[in-house]
Scaffold this motif. Structure first.
Motif, PDB file in Angstrom:
ATOM      1  N   VAL A  80      -0.991   9.217   2.077  1.00 48.74           N
ATOM      2  CA  VAL A  80       0.329   9.774   1.767  1.00 48.74           C
ATOM      3  C   VAL A  80       0.263  11.288   1.624  1.00 48.74           C
ATOM      4  CG1 VAL A  80       2.213   9.783   0.068  1.00 48.74           C
ATOM      5  CG2 VAL A  80       1.025   7.646   0.589  1.00 48.74           C
ATOM      6  N   ASP A  81       1.234  11.971   2.237  1.00 47.85           N
ATOM      7  CA  ASP A  81       1.472  13.395   2.008  1.00 47.85           C
ATOM      8  C   ASP A  81       2.745  13.474   1.172  1.00 47.85           C
ATOM      9  OD1 ASP A  81      -0.612  14.137   3.817  1.00 47.85           O
ATOM     10  OD2 ASP A  81       0.781  13.827   5.487  1.00 47.85           O
ATOM     11  N   ALA A  82       2.731  14.290   0.122  1.00 44.26           N
ATOM     12  CA  ALA A  82       3.893  14.380  -0.772  1.00 44.26           C
ATOM     13  C   ALA A  82       4.224  15.830  -1.068  1.00 44.26           C
ATOM     14  CB  ALA A  82       3.606  13.639  -2.073  1.00 44.26           C
ATOM     15  N   VAL A  83       5.532  16.130  -1.089  1.00 41.38           N
ATOM     16  CA  VAL A  83       6.024  17.448  -1.482  1.00 41.38           C
ATOM     17  C   VAL A  83       6.997  17.235  -2.627  1.00 41.38           C
ATOM     18  CG1 VAL A  83       7.335  19.489  -0.767  1.00 41.38           C
ATOM     19  CG2 VAL A  83       5.779  18.377   0.857  1.00 41.38           C
ATOM     20  N   LEU A  84       6.714  17.887  -3.767  1.00 34.83           N
ATOM     21  CA  LEU A  84       7.619  17.796  -4.906  1.00 34.83           C
ATOM     22  C   LEU A  84       8.904  18.524  -4.555  1.00 34.83           C
ATOM     23  CD1 LEU A  84       8.162  17.030  -7.901  1.00 34.83           C
ATOM     24  CD2 LEU A  84       7.159  19.262  -8.506  1.00 34.83           C
ATOM     25  N   ILE A 100       8.006  12.173   1.051  1.00 32.08           N
ATOM     26  CA  ILE A 100       6.674  11.683   1.401  1.00 32.08           C
ATOM     27  C   ILE A 100       6.593  11.259   2.864  1.00 32.08           C
ATOM     28  CG2 ILE A 100       6.170  10.939  -0.966  1.00 32.08           C
ATOM     29  CD1 ILE A 100       6.487   8.001   0.056  1.00 32.08           C
ATOM     30  N   ARG A 101       5.386  11.292   3.368  1.00 31.32           N
ATOM     31  CA  ARG A 101       5.051  10.719   4.681  1.00 31.32           C
ATOM     32  C   ARG A 101       3.866   9.795   4.437  1.00 31.32           C
ATOM     33  NH1 ARG A 101       4.381  14.860   8.626  1.00 31.32           N
ATOM     34  NH2 ARG A 101       6.452  14.269   9.317  1.00 31.32           N
ATOM     35  N   ILE A 102       4.016   8.550   4.895  1.00 29.11           N
ATOM     36  CA  ILE A 102       2.903   7.605   4.873  1.00 29.11           C
ATOM     37  C   ILE A 102       2.377   7.572   6.298  1.00 29.11           C
ATOM     38  CG2 ILE A 102       2.107   5.290   4.294  1.00 29.11           C
ATOM     39  CD1 ILE A 102       4.774   4.950   2.701  1.00 29.11           C
ATOM     40  N   ARG A 103       1.117   7.898   6.472  1.00 29.88           N
ATOM     41  CA  ARG A 103       0.560   8.013   7.817  1.00 29.88           C
ATOM     42  C   ARG A 103       0.342   6.638   8.459  1.00 29.88           C
ATOM     43  NH1 ARG A 103      -1.595  11.907   4.837  1.00 29.88           N
ATOM     44  NH2 ARG A 103      -3.643  10.996   4.462  1.00 29.88           N
ATOM     45  N   TYR A 155       0.947   1.840  -0.910  1.00 32.76           N
ATOM     46  CA  TYR A 155       1.812   2.389   0.138  1.00 32.76           C
ATOM     47  C   TYR A 155       1.101   2.122   1.444  1.00 32.76           C
ATOM     48  CZ  TYR A 155       3.807   5.160  -3.639  1.00 32.76           C
ATOM     49  OH  TYR A 155       4.394   5.551  -4.800  1.00 32.76           O
ATOM     50  N   GLN A 156       1.851   1.631   2.428  1.00 31.02           N
ATOM     51  CA  GLN A 156       1.231   1.325   3.711  1.00 31.02           C
ATOM     52  C   GLN A 156       2.258   1.542   4.812  1.00 31.02           C
ATOM     53  OE1 GLN A 156       0.466  -2.878   4.795  1.00 31.02           O
ATOM     54  NE2 GLN A 156      -1.695  -2.246   4.787  1.00 31.02           N
ATOM     55  N   ALA A 157       1.792   2.062   5.937  1.00 34.25           N
ATOM     56  CA  ALA A 157       2.614   2.216   7.142  1.00 34.25           C
ATOM     57  C   ALA A 157       1.980   1.338   8.215  1.00 34.25           C
ATOM     58  CB  ALA A 157       2.658   3.675   7.579  1.00 34.25           C
ATOM     59  N   VAL A 162       5.823   6.776   8.338  1.00 33.17           N
ATOM     60  CA  VAL A 162       7.001   6.491   7.529  1.00 33.17           C
ATOM     61  C   VAL A 162       7.417   7.783   6.835  1.00 33.17           C
ATOM     62  CG1 VAL A 162       7.897   5.232   5.524  1.00 33.17           C
ATOM     63  CG2 VAL A 162       6.344   4.093   7.133  1.00 33.17           C
ATOM     64  N   GLU A 163       8.687   8.102   6.905  1.00 33.24           N
ATOM     65  CA  GLU A 163       9.270   9.230   6.171  1.00 33.24           C
ATOM     66  C   GLU A 163      10.150   8.632   5.091  1.00 33.24           C
ATOM     67  OE1 GLU A 163       8.629  12.439   6.656  1.00 33.24           O
ATOM     68  OE2 GLU A 163       7.419  12.141   8.461  1.00 33.24           O
TER      69      GLU A 163
END
Length: 172
Positions: A80-84, A100-103, A155-157, A162-163
């Protein structure tokens, strides 16, 4: 000041404000003392998993380490990439909103957060599998889900990135 230095400085301030030694925080968070020292000095970039472990051990929301930085912080984990995006403080809780983006093809198992913490996700694109380890749900575009985050969760893609928007609520 770059992200590593800013977050490291904030972590040290939080630890010292609670009167916790480096060794004690390392023990509570299950993060190596050397790793923690490198994080606090800004010599190591924090991962999402590491920051959650440290802030949970300190009894504060993740955003406490990220809020108010010069630019929005992008923190990445295994999947997961996350931006507050926003932090809202009310008398009863702290609510954080992340983009968030789940790769694609990746799975991230998150450790339990502070007691009473909940997570809510709204999927913008893609299909996500999210929720408690024993009770996951597939969530597609325009759908939402929520779960207790004070237990291990994932979390899973399963196919494609996943956005999504993630809302995390921590009781005070």
């Amino acid at each position: 000041m770059d992200l590593a230095a800013s977050v490291g400085s904030r972590l040290r301030e939080l630890r010292e404000a609670q009167g916790i030694s480096l060794s004690e925080l390392a023990r509570r968070s299950k993060i190596g003392k050397g790793t923690l020292s490198e994080l606090e000095s800004g010599r190591r970039n924090p991962t999402l998993e590491t920051l959650y472990a440290l802030t949970t051990a300190l009894g504060v929301p993740l955003s406490t380490a990220l809020h108010g930085l010069a630019s929005p912080a992008k923190i990445s984990g295994h999947a997961v990439d996350a931006v507050l995006v926003e932090r809202f403080e009310a008398e009863a809780c702290v609510t954080e909103t992340y983009r968030i983006r789940i790769r694609s093809g990746a799975t991230q198992e998150s450790a339990a957060h502070s007691p009473g913490t909940t997570e809510h996700v709204i999927v913008l694109a893609g299909i996500a599998r999210v929720g408690g380890l024993a009770d996951t749900a597939l969530i597609g575009p325009g759908m939402h889900g929520s779960w207790a985050a004070d237990v291990p969760h994932l979390y899973q893609a399963p196919e494609g990135d996943v956005e999504a928007l993630l809302i995390v609520r921590y009781p005070r």
